[in-house]
Design an enzyme around this catalytic site. Sequence first.
Site, short mmCIF file in Angstrom:
data_model
loop_
_atom_site.label_atom_id
_atom_site.label_comp_id
_atom_site.label_asym_id
_atom_site.label_seq_id
_atom_site.Cartn_x
_atom_site.Cartn_y
_atom_site.Cartn_z
N GLU A 46 0.76 -1.24 -0.11
CA GLU A 46 -0.07 0.00 0.13
C GLU A 46 0.96 1.14 0.07
O GLU A 46 2.09 1.35 0.51
CB GLU A 46 -0.94 0.12 1.04
CG GLU A 46 -0.21 -0.13 2.54
CD GLU A 46 -0.17 0.95 3.45
OE1 GLU A 46 -0.19 1.87 2.79
OE2 GLU A 46 -0.27 0.75 4.65
N ARG A 71 1.07 -2.66 12.20
CA ARG A 71 0.36 -3.47 11.18
C ARG A 71 -0.27 -2.80 10.06
O ARG A 71 -1.45 -3.09 9.40
CB ARG A 71 -0.61 -4.13 12.07
CG ARG A 71 -0.27 -5.00 13.25
CD ARG A 71 -1.36 -5.60 13.87
NE ARG A 71 -1.64 -6.94 13.19
CZ ARG A 71 -0.94 -8.00 13.53
NH1 ARG A 71 -0.10 -8.02 14.27
NH2 ARG A 71 -1.38 -9.20 12.88
N CYS A 76 7.72 -1.45 -2.51
CA CYS A 76 8.60 -2.42 -2.57
C CYS A 76 9.73 -2.30 -1.58
O CYS A 76 10.39 -3.22 -1.29
CB CYS A 76 9.10 -2.41 -4.18
SG CYS A 76 9.92 -0.96 -4.52
N HIS A 116 12.19 -0.21 -8.94
CA HIS A 116 11.70 -1.45 -8.20
C HIS A 116 12.90 -1.89 -7.60
O HIS A 116 14.00 -2.24 -8.18
CB HIS A 116 10.83 -2.58 -9.09
CG HIS A 116 10.33 -3.39 -8.13
ND1 HIS A 116 9.17 -3.53 -7.33
CD2 HIS A 116 10.51 -4.82 -8.35
CE1 HIS A 116 9.30 -4.58 -6.77
NE2 HIS A 116 9.94 -5.49 -7.32
N ASP A 131 11.11 -11.73 -3.91
CA ASP A 131 10.65 -10.47 -4.21
C ASP A 131 8.99 -10.42 -3.22
O ASP A 131 8.27 -11.02 -4.05
CB ASP A 131 10.30 -10.02 -5.57
CG ASP A 131 9.58 -8.65 -5.75
OD1 ASP A 131 9.41 -7.93 -4.98
OD2 ASP A 131 9.78 -8.08 -7.02
#
Length: 279
Positions: A46, A71, A76, A116, A131
């Site tokens: 997110e 939490r 990435c 990424h 990943d």
Amino acid sequence: MNAHETFIDLDAYFERIGFGGRSRPEPTLDTLRALHLLHPQAIPFENLDVLLGRPILLDPASIQRKLVVARRGGYCYEHNLLFRSVLQTLGFRVRSYAARVLWGRDASSGMPGRTHMLLVVDLDEGPFLADVGFGGMTLSAPLAFETGLEQITPHGVFRLDDAGGEPRSTILQALVNGAWTSVYRFDLDPQYDADYEMANHFVSTYPQSIFVHNLLAARLAPGKRYGLFNRRFSAHDEREGTVHCELADAADLRRVLENELGIRLPDGADLDAALARLP
């Protein structure tokens, strides 16, 4: 040693992802597979902090506080830096690289930048791609670093394709609706924490970055993938296919973010305003 390597609370991480058994498992392929399956089912992808204009901090303490203690989820750099810290603490040999995202891009738009993060884990059985932070197409298992081999994971079939070039590049591809679709392209030019800091700043602040003005969230579940792009929610079942729906308002978005995506939403009155602005 990387500048960002520091203490990681393994017990808290294991509790977060639901990993049982010994507190310090051996650095084996079975351990890697178990952690790689559990992590993306428990910790969602997110970008809420970017959408809210809040900084993304990549030091280990901040990542643990956000993804483990609070939490929340992350994107990435947060996911794979956390995963790298866990693996290194357990004794795995881990290398860090950067990829050019091809997923959802028109080939005519040219080669994108390296935005990424991915990992390669060296085991007795050979190197494996790991990943846990690629949104809706996140891997749920490490992939043997062998080109041309179709590899079945709990959430789809993937392969690594030799893309050639100089330096020699590899493309991760996913089998989608019977066709191989490129996910990202990378080479084995080592990346350092400073490289990720620069890329993180770019993708979280550049006005044309997809993360700055859009809501992206995703999580895996047994046999399922959940994804959210702005108001469009997708639920993919490995057996029954994909269902899409449009969410009407901020209340619907909150419900999906909390329930299907498993995010403990951040405090602040600005969240509803940001959700209401989504296209």
